[in-house]
Design a protein around this motif. Structure first.
Motif, short mmCIF file in Angstrom:
data_model
loop_
_atom_site.label_atom_id
_atom_site.label_comp_id
_atom_site.label_asym_id
_atom_site.label_seq_id
_atom_site.Cartn_x
_atom_site.Cartn_y
_atom_site.Cartn_z
N ALA A 45 1.03 -1.32 -0.11
CA ALA A 45 -0.06 -0.18 0.01
C ALA A 45 0.95 1.13 -0.10
CB ALA A 45 -0.66 0.36 1.05
N VAL A 46 0.48 2.02 -0.91
CA VAL A 46 1.33 3.59 -1.09
C VAL A 46 0.58 4.28 -0.93
CG1 VAL A 46 1.99 2.51 -3.21
CG2 VAL A 46 4.00 4.44 -1.99
N LEU A 47 0.68 5.89 -0.96
CA LEU A 47 0.86 6.71 -1.36
C LEU A 47 1.66 7.14 -3.13
CD1 LEU A 47 0.24 8.95 1.89
CD2 LEU A 47 -1.96 8.15 -0.22
N LEU A 48 1.16 7.66 -3.69
CA LEU A 48 2.45 8.03 -5.01
C LEU A 48 2.21 9.69 -5.09
CD1 LEU A 48 2.35 5.12 -7.38
CD2 LEU A 48 4.05 5.99 -5.69
N LYS A 49 2.82 10.00 -4.97
CA LYS A 49 3.11 11.89 -5.47
C LYS A 49 3.41 12.56 -7.61
CE LYS A 49 4.88 14.90 -2.78
NZ LYS A 49 5.30 15.76 -1.71
N TYR A 50 2.24 12.48 -8.12
CA TYR A 50 3.01 13.12 -9.73
C TYR A 50 2.84 14.32 -9.76
CZ TYR A 50 1.29 8.37 -11.04
OH TYR A 50 1.31 6.70 -11.54
N GLU A 51 4.37 14.65 -9.88
CA GLU A 51 4.88 15.92 -10.28
C GLU A 51 3.87 16.29 -11.34
OE1 GLU A 51 6.03 18.86 -7.65
OE2 GLU A 51 6.47 16.18 -6.83
N CYS A 103 -0.91 15.02 -9.06
CA CYS A 103 -1.65 14.09 -8.20
C CYS A 103 -1.18 13.45 -6.76
CB CYS A 103 -3.09 12.72 -9.10
SG CYS A 103 -2.03 11.76 -9.46
N VAL A 104 -2.07 12.83 -6.37
CA VAL A 104 -1.43 11.73 -5.03
C VAL A 104 -2.82 10.68 -5.31
CG1 VAL A 104 -1.20 11.82 -2.72
CG2 VAL A 104 -0.12 13.80 -3.85
N ALA A 105 -1.88 9.35 -5.32
CA ALA A 105 -2.91 8.59 -4.94
C ALA A 105 -2.63 7.78 -4.15
CB ALA A 105 -2.73 8.28 -6.80
N LEU A 106 -3.55 6.49 -3.73
CA LEU A 106 -3.12 5.36 -2.66
C LEU A 106 -3.44 4.27 -3.68
CD1 LEU A 106 -3.37 4.48 -0.31
CD2 LEU A 106 -5.73 4.46 -0.11
N LEU A 107 -2.27 3.43 -4.01
CA LEU A 107 -2.70 2.42 -4.28
C LEU A 107 -2.12 1.12 -3.43
CD1 LEU A 107 -1.56 4.58 -6.47
CD2 LEU A 107 -0.38 2.28 -7.72
N ILE A 108 -2.98 -0.08 -3.39
CA ILE A 108 -2.87 -0.99 -2.58
C ILE A 108 -2.81 -2.06 -3.24
CG2 ILE A 108 -4.20 -2.40 -1.36
CD1 ILE A 108 -5.58 -0.07 -0.12
#
Length: 118
Positions: A45-51, A103-108
């Motif tokens: 489980a991770v938060l990914l932050k895209y510039e 954006c910031v997205a939660l991926l599991i």
């Protein structure tokens, strides 16, 4: 026995994490804030932050991935996903996600993806 991870207010956690600096490089223009991850490419489980303008290379899902866009926008070859969008990528699907404005997205996910191109 392992302890449960409890985050009572995910959006507040995202705001605090962005200022705390505990993000690590994931792909060019994309950083990661891990909640948990299997070192052998298993569940995570991770938060990914895209510039703004960042894009992740084409990859294939080898297990289910659930994604929730928490802030900003994301897109891929299949559509555009504003904040609040929930996407389930089943095994065998491919895409190259990006973000125009950031954006910031939660991926599991149950298994790490297989990159088709870098």
């Amino acid at each position: 026995m392992a302890n449960s991870t409890i985050i009572p207010n995910l959006l507040e956690h995202v705001r605090q994490a962005q200022t705390a600096g505990d993000w690590e490089p994931f792909r060019p223009g994309v950083t990661a804030h891990w909640f948990y991850r299997d070192p052998d490419g298993g569940p995570a489980a991770v938060l990914l932050k895209y510039e703004p303008g960042a894009r992740v290379a084409l990859h294939e899902h080898v297990g289910y991935e659930h994604m929730l866009v928490l802030e900003g926008d994301q897109y891929d070859e299949h559509g555009a996903y504003p904040s609040g969008s929930f996407i389930v990528h089943p095994r065998g699907t491919r895409h190259s996600p990006g973000s125009k404005e950031g954006c910031v997205a939660l991926l599991i996910y149950e298994k790490a993806v297989r990159f088709v191109e870098e």
